[in-house]
Enzyme design. Sequence first.
Site, PDB file in Angstrom:
ATOM      1  N   HIS A  49       0.807  -1.223   0.000  1.00 56.79           N
ATOM      2  CA  HIS A  49       0.000   0.000   0.000  1.00 56.79           C
ATOM      3  C   HIS A  49       0.841   1.275   0.000  1.00 56.79           C
ATOM      4  O   HIS A  49       0.306   2.363  -0.217  1.00 56.79           O
ATOM      5  CB  HIS A  49      -0.963  -0.002   1.185  1.00 56.79           C
ATOM      6  CG  HIS A  49      -2.174  -0.827   0.935  1.00 56.79           C
ATOM      7  ND1 HIS A  49      -2.147  -2.200   0.939  1.00 56.79           N
ATOM      8  CD2 HIS A  49      -3.439  -0.475   0.640  1.00 56.79           C
ATOM      9  CE1 HIS A  49      -3.354  -2.657   0.674  1.00 56.79           C
ATOM     10  NE2 HIS A  49      -4.153  -1.636   0.490  1.00 56.79           N
ATOM     11  N   SER A  70      -7.426   0.534  -2.219  1.00 57.06           N
ATOM     12  CA  SER A  70      -6.775  -0.182  -1.124  1.00 57.06           C
ATOM     13  C   SER A  70      -7.555  -1.442  -0.800  1.00 57.06           C
ATOM     14  O   SER A  70      -8.722  -1.577  -1.147  1.00 57.06           O
ATOM     15  CB  SER A  70      -6.707   0.704   0.128  1.00 57.06           C
ATOM     16  OG  SER A  70      -7.976   0.820   0.739  1.00 57.06           O
ATOM     17  N   ASP A  71      -6.920  -2.360  -0.119  1.00 58.66           N
ATOM     18  CA  ASP A  71      -7.636  -3.509   0.412  1.00 58.66           C
ATOM     19  C   ASP A  71      -8.348  -3.055   1.687  1.00 58.66           C
ATOM     20  O   ASP A  71      -8.088  -1.972   2.216  1.00 58.66           O
ATOM     21  CB  ASP A  71      -6.668  -4.671   0.685  1.00 58.66           C
ATOM     22  CG  ASP A  71      -7.346  -6.028   0.602  1.00 58.66           C
ATOM     23  OD1 ASP A  71      -8.568  -6.103   0.848  1.00 58.66           O
ATOM     24  OD2 ASP A  71      -6.655  -7.011   0.298  1.00 58.66           O
ATOM     25  N   TRP A  72      -9.256  -3.893   2.168  1.00 60.47           N
ATOM     26  CA  TRP A  72     -10.117  -3.554   3.296  1.00 60.47           C
ATOM     27  C   TRP A  72      -9.301  -3.208   4.539  1.00 60.47           C
ATOM     28  O   TRP A  72      -8.555  -4.026   5.057  1.00 60.47           O
ATOM     29  CB  TRP A  72     -11.029  -4.749   3.578  1.00 60.47           C
ATOM     30  CG  TRP A  72     -12.090  -4.504   4.585  1.00 60.47           C
ATOM     31  CD1 TRP A  72     -12.002  -4.765   5.925  1.00 60.47           C
ATOM     32  CD2 TRP A  72     -13.372  -3.956   4.360  1.00 60.47           C
ATOM     33  NE1 TRP A  72     -13.171  -4.425   6.540  1.00 60.47           N
ATOM     34  CE2 TRP A  72     -14.045  -3.922   5.590  1.00 60.47           C
ATOM     35  CE3 TRP A  72     -14.036  -3.490   3.228  1.00 60.47           C
ATOM     36  CZ2 TRP A  72     -15.337  -3.449   5.727  1.00 60.47           C
ATOM     37  CZ3 TRP A  72     -15.327  -3.029   3.363  1.00 60.47           C
ATOM     38  CH2 TRP A  72     -15.953  -3.003   4.601  1.00 60.47           C
ATOM     39  N   ASP A  73      -9.439  -1.972   5.014  1.00 57.18           N
ATOM     40  CA  ASP A  73      -8.765  -1.490   6.225  1.00 57.18           C
ATOM     41  C   ASP A  73      -7.253  -1.700   6.208  1.00 57.18           C
ATOM     42  O   ASP A  73      -6.626  -1.799   7.268  1.00 57.18           O
ATOM     43  CB  ASP A  73      -9.358  -2.150   7.479  1.00 57.18           C
ATOM     44  CG  ASP A  73     -10.713  -1.558   7.864  1.00 57.18           C
ATOM     45  OD1 ASP A  73     -11.022  -0.438   7.411  1.00 57.18           O
ATOM     46  OD2 ASP A  73     -11.449  -2.209   8.624  1.00 57.18           O
TER      47      ASP A  73
END
Length: 195
Positions: A49, A70-73
């Site tokens: 990220h 982005s990926d989750w959280d």
Amino acid sequence: GVNRLIDRGDSQPTQEQIDECLAVYQHMIEIGAQVIMISHTSMWGTKMHENAEYIQMLKNDFGFEGFIISDWDSIEKCTGSNLYENVCLAVNAGIDMLMEAGNYEEARQAIVDGVENGDIPEERVDDAVRRIIQVKLDAGLFDDPYIENFDPTYSFNSDRSHEFARLLAAESIVPMKLGDYATIEPGVRVLVMDL
């Protein structure tokens, strides 16, 4: 407290393996992929990220015009000391849309504050917004913004939705070949699959 090394570990691929993976991304971009989600993982110690080298490669070298999400959280797992620093790291690396479920208001405010503080260039945000809006325009999401022409026969659990789900499943199958087992930590082995 959950061990998530399978999707959040540190990959240490060879350049040949990296090139093979990048070829898949390049092909997907060439055939029209519009959204790319960044992995929770790290590569050689750098969180994906905040890995500007590879995110910018997708945009600048491969000509990706869609947006990076982005990926989750996952922003919270970057190397900054707080959410503000993590948002700045991710946005500056090239993440266009943040998928922050629990901290979305704080993440949004971090972008605003980042621009006002000079930690995020305004041009970076302009580029992200342009990419997101263009993908939504191309997908027709602004054609009926108030869902006035919604077709209820396409609702969840209808014959039409089942037919479409089967079509999507058939078209999204990715052939893979089995490789060797890899040890990700003592006592934990995973089967490696190559495209």
